[in-house]
Design an enzyme around this catalytic site. Structure first.
Site, PDB file in Angstrom:
ATOM      1  CB  SER A   1      -0.902  -0.212   1.121  1.00 57.55           C
ATOM      2  OG  SER A   1      -1.705   1.220   1.353  1.00 57.55           O
TER       3      SER A   1
ATOM      4  N   GLY B   1      -0.668   4.597   0.094  1.00 52.26           N
ATOM      5  CA  GLY B   1      -1.653   5.622   0.187  1.00 52.26           C
ATOM      6  C   GLY B   1      -2.295   6.123  -1.097  1.00 52.26           C
TER       7      GLY B   1
ATOM      8  N   GLY C   1      -6.860   0.121   5.384  1.00 49.09           N
ATOM      9  CA  GLY C   1      -5.980  -1.002   5.145  1.00 49.09           C
ATOM     10  C   GLY C   1      -6.892  -2.275   5.322  1.00 49.09           C
ATOM     11  CG  ASP C   2      -7.990  -2.720   9.226  1.00 49.38           C
ATOM     12  OD1 ASP C   2      -6.939  -3.414   9.083  1.00 49.38           O
ATOM     13  OD2 ASP C   2      -8.443  -2.335  10.089  1.00 49.38           O
TER      14      ASP C   2
END
Length: 305
Positions: free
Chosen positions: A216, A218, A248-249
């Site tokens: 990731s 962002g 993120g989850d």
């Protein structure tokens, strides 16, 4: 059905204080959520229409509160009930700032750990996709995620943690890990300034044992490296961020849903990104808007590098 593992859940308390600063007094309303990374994943999966079973450790009054909330959401509660009070974590959101206070979690007994592993062995075949998320409370061995991944070697295990628990978990050869830039730098012990450095670092970590890696970045999207070491850059649209906590989850949830429902990898990656972005556009944590997700899917592009 998808099984989620949250060994160290929490009551997440969020405050919105625009002018927050240290050494001052503030009054503001709080918003409480049944949290911990795996429960955020569970909630988003449920919103996507997936059946979800959640396990880990819950204890005390806080644990009872979390249990009631997840059952209200339609999530199957298979948590091991312990004598250790479940922790509380605080997030203070200001003008382009985010301050978090995270309790480590009270110690759980070896008996509780054994009960969890027994549950996992007995129920592992109920789910083809398993999401393991977050930190580990005191009392749990450092290689717990490696043990879980090895027990589930025939399943698609998505592992989203950090530090030594991620390093050990990778040894169990999970299907996917999802570090962000900071987590990757911490794992490697060096700063990654350029795209080439990020890509080299991601490959270095992937080669330690995981099958796929989703890095990731962002607002800059993500990098995906698949089982064949092919590299893909995922580009995302610009948005106005309201609350990045849980994005993120939500991304993990989108990936798990796509994987569990036979979608192509391109479709799965787009859904993963769309869920993460949707969460960031909402005040809540571990929440998505399905109409927003559908709209975002048309705006996300993937290019092979």
């Amino acid at each position: 059905m998808i099984l989620t593992i949250t060994l160290n859940p929490a009551i997440d308390v969020r405050y919105k204080i625009d002018n927050f600063e240290i050494n001052n007094v503030f009054r503001g309303n709080s918003h409480k959520t049944a949290g911990g990374k795996g429960l955020n994943v569970s909630r988003v999966l449920q919103l996507l229409g997936e059946k979800v079973e959640a396990s880990g450790f819950l204890g005390g009054n806080s644990g009872e509160w979390i249990s009631s909330k997840i059952q209200e959401d339609g999530i199957v509660d298979s948590f091991i009930k312990t004598n250790s009070e479940t922790r509380t974590c605080i997030a203070i959101l200001g003008n382009n700032t985010q301050t978090e206070i995270l309790e480590p979690g009270q110690k759980v007994s070896q008996e509780d750990v054994n009960k969890f592993l027994e549950f996992f062995r007995e129920n592992i075949n109920k789910s083809e996709t398993i999401c393991i998320s977050g930190s580990v409370p005191e009392g749990v061995q450092e290689d717990i995620y490696e043990v879980i991944c090895e027990l589930a070697k025939d399943k698609k295990v998505l592992l989203d943690t950090s530090g030594k628990f991620l390093i050990n978990g990778i040894k169990g050869q999970p299907y996917l890990i999802k570090p962000n830039r900071e987590e990757l730098e911490n794992l490697l012990g060096r700063e990654l300034l350029s795209f080439d450095e990020l890509l080299k670092g991601a490959k270095e970590i992937k080669n330690k044992g995981c099958k796929n890696l989703l890095l990731s970045l962002g607002k800059d999207g993500a990098i995906f490296i698949n089982e064949n070491d092919e590299v893909f850059k995922i580009n995302i649209p610009k948005i106005k961020v309201k609350n990045p906590v849980g994005s993120g989850d939500s991304s993990i949830a989108g990936f798990a849903y796509g994987l569990n429902n036979g979608k192509s990898m391109n479709e799965t990656l787009k859904l993963s990104m769309a869920c993460g972005i949707s969460n960031a556009m909402i005040e809540g944590t571990g929440i998505i808007d399905l109409d927003t997700v559908k709209d975002l899917l048309e705006k996300i592009t993937i290019e092979k590098i």
